[in-house]
Design an enzyme around this catalytic site. Structure first.
Site: not given
Length: 688
Positions: A541, A627, A662
């Protein structure tokens, strides 16, 4: 058997170049791969886009086919370190003891309870059954009503983080007809267990509301208790420790505002604690008419203050803010309260007393470097506190802390069935000088028989004020037992050393995060732990953004790079206010739409915008089609541009989970297999 298995591709895919550009502040930003974003997002059904992602997945499978035995072996040893039939330590909450269990071979857990007065165990929620035949499953919120009769829970079955909430009658096992789709929040019981407070995600995946649903009534009749008009703020609801108040909070990354509503009367007028003031964050709880407020209004490391309900915005300091002690949280109980924080980057837990402010009782822990925090302590009248503890070499330990006796009681130590001898390993807390003279903490572990210099894995994150604790990992042993040292760089952008540490890596100081990471790597080389080119790195991320930045700036340092769902198309994302997270992210990164300086700064480091013709290290990149946090096209565009620009023959792989979000695949073993793939890739590319 798919076509890629029968006829594996011989070369990596090459994305078509379709010229596209935008102009901001008089500057043209070209993007030949903008077409990889489906204009119908969050629906992704464009045949050309899906075909490209599938081609990348086929190339991934073909490339790692020769590593299958290695990956299988890693998976087998990682799984052998997990106690398959395992359970948590039961905790009392009202009339019941609650715990969770994993059964042999199960990907998901079961939730159990037993009456304190005696009686049979009750299975209250079976994740295994709920996840059956689903490619993805995630439990969101779970909450038992105060009278113990009803269970509210929410699930996501595709990784989009839009949850469906249901209510189960625990006496009959039947579900009530109430079903709330599109939640993204906790589920809080109110009005004597006749209603739930929740938040819906709007079309932009933002929770701008707190809503009340009365059981048995149509959803159309639900009442909006609060609506947030600022698109950058998010709304959440919790219950006060004494369960008297609904605490409705709204905040972005730097400002917050709190309202209190009587839990028994949720339609009563909300009590605003203090109107928002830019840069002031605060949290609130209540005891016997006194508000306790954690706020950063007088010191960036927060103070703890009190106020009367009659004048909730008039705060009187109880614990002063301090440069030395970073106050991260507090919990109220009937007879005492608990303060959590960090001193010199290490977790601290203190028991304090309402009637004697000078009485401070810190909980002592046995190691010099560790991670510790309060666990589940659901009751108001607690006499023993559940506490969790671990270090890089000490498995997770669950304690009860007997408050009156100031004594820790070991309840459970994480069991590693295949065996683990802590005496074989060493851990250190180092400090490495950054290029501006700042000392960057580094937590490192290795086998005592390791030969130096040797391979080293360096992990980093460095954003949102999220600290990376020096905790224990069973999977990490698969690298360490093969001669790696494993290091965590506590770089600026996290709040490991307090809020100043966080501010030192955000907005106009963002580049410090990247240079800190590089300087830690060079510092570890200088100290003899490793050598240039023998360092593998990983991050996800915002940590994936870190990976993108450091491969652009210092590609020769790294022997292998893993970037999970990387936030690499920073400029385009921050220029698009329609994306779910963007307005709420401007306090973190800057607003390049309105601020030319922010535009130019982000453009100067955004990994996608700074890919250039040079040799890059071997890289594995992951993405999730569903995501909502880092959209799939960011890693897809990045890999496409890397393939176009890079001048080397090193492996570059993109794996997109077509049915996940995610966090990658769900399930404890499915996610473990992805870790085995990551480590297999690292060992392969490092020649080990």
């Amino acid at each position: 058997m798919n076509d890629a298995t029968v006829n594996p591709p011989k070369t990596p895919p090459s994305a078509a170049k379709k010229p596209s550009s935008v102009i901001h502040h008089g500057i043209t930003v070209a993007d030949d791969y903008a077409w990889l974003r489906d204009p119908k997002y969050p629906t992704v059904d464009d045949p050309e886009i899906l075909a490209h992602l599938e081609a990348e997945n086929a190339w991934f499978e073909a490339a790692i086919a020769g590593q299958k035995d290695r990956i299988d072996a890693l998976f087998t040893e990682m799984r052998a370190r997990i106690k398959e039939a395992d359970s948590s330590v039961p905790q009392k909450d009202g009339d019941y003891l609650y715990w969770i269990e994993f059964e042999d071979g199960a990907e998901y857990k079961k939730w159990w309870r037993r009456p304190v007065a005696g009686g049979a165990d009750e299975l209250i929620l079976d994740e295994v059954a709920l996840a059956e035949s689903k490619d993805y499953f995630r439990l969101g919120a779970i909450s038992v009503s105060n009278d113990g009769r009803l269970l509210a829970y929410s699930i996501d079955d595709n990784g989009s983080e839009r949850f469906t909430a249901r209510v189960k009658d625990l006496a009959t096992g039947e579900h009530l007809p109430d079903e709330i789709r599109g939640t993204l929040s906790s589920l809080v019981w109110a009005a004597g267990d006749t209603a739930l407070v929740y938040s819906l995600a709007n079309e932009q995946w933002r929770t701008d509301n707190a809503r009340l649903h009365r059981l048995g009534t149509p959803l159309a009749d639900d009442v909006e208790l609060y609506h947030e008009d600022d698109e950058g703020f998010r709304v959440g609801t919790t219950l006060s420790a004494n369960e008297k108040w609904l605490i409705v909070s709204t905040s972005d990354h730097e400002t917050s505002e709190v309202r209190l509503i009587p839990a028994a009367d949720p339609l009563a007028d909300p009590l605003l604690v203090k109107r928002r003031s830019k840069g002031v964050e605060y949290e609130v709880d209540e005891r016997e008419g006194t508000l306790f407020v954690l706020a950063n209004d007088t010191h960036e490391n927060f103070r703890l203050a009190t106020a009367r309900l009659a004048s909730p915005g008039d705060w009187t300091t109880l614990i002063e803010g301090s440069d030395e002690f970073y106050l991260t949280g507090f919990d109220l109980f009937r007879d005492f309260y608990v303060v959590e924080g960090r001193q010199a980057g290490l977790d601290t837990i203190e028991v304090r007393y309402y009637d004697d402010p000078a009485r401070v009782e810190p909980i002592a822990f046995p190691e010099a470097s560790y991670s510790a925090g309060l666990g589940d302590n659901p009751e108001w009248a607690m006499e023993k506190l559940r506490v969790g503890y671990q270090s890089m070499v000490s498995p997770a330990t669950t304690y009860d802390y007997h408050v009156a006796e100031r004594r820790l009681e070991v309840l459970k130590v994480q069991e590693i069935p295949s065996g683990y001898d802590a005496g074989l390993y060493a851990t250190e807390r180092l400090h490495v000088d950054a290029r501006d003279g700042t000392q960057i903490p580094v937590s490192i572990m290795y086998r005592k028989d390791r030969q130096s210099p040797g391979p080293l894995h360096l992990y980093g994150y460095g954003a949102y004020g999220i600290a990376i604790p020096p905790g224990f990992s069973t999977t990490r042993l698969s690298l360490v037992d093969r001669g790696f040292a494993y290091a965590i760089a506590h770089i600026r952008g996290g709040d490991d050393l307090g809020r100043a540490w966080y501010k030192g890596g955000k907005l106009e100081r963002r580049v410090n995060t990247f240079t800190d990471f590089v300087d830690v790597a060079k510092g570890l080389i200088a100290r003899g732990y490793t050598e240039e080119g023998r360092i593998s790195i990983s991050g996800g991320s915002a940590g994936g953004e870190l990976m993108g930045a450091v491969v652009n700036s210092d590609p020769g340092l790294w022997g292998a790079v893993v970037a999970h769902v990387p936030f690499v198309d920073v400029l385009s994302t921050m220029l698009d206010a329609s994306l779910p997270l963007t307005p709420g992210e401007w306090p973190e990164w800057g607003n390049p739409i309105e601020d030319r300086a922010a535009f130019e700064l982000i453009r100067s480091y955004s990994p996608y915008d700074n890919v250039r013709e040079q040799a890059y290290p071997p890289m594995l990149v992951t993405a999730g089609l569903n995501d909502p946090r880092v959209t799939y096209w960011e890693p897809a565009k990045w890999v496409a541009r890397l393939r176009e620009k890079k001048t080397d023959d090193n492996v570059l792989l993109l794996k997109t989970n077509m049915g996940a979000g995610h966090g990658g695949k769900s399930g404890r073993f499915e996610s473990l297999r992805e870790t085995a793939e990551e480590y297999g890739f690292i060992l392969w590319q490092m020649g080990l």
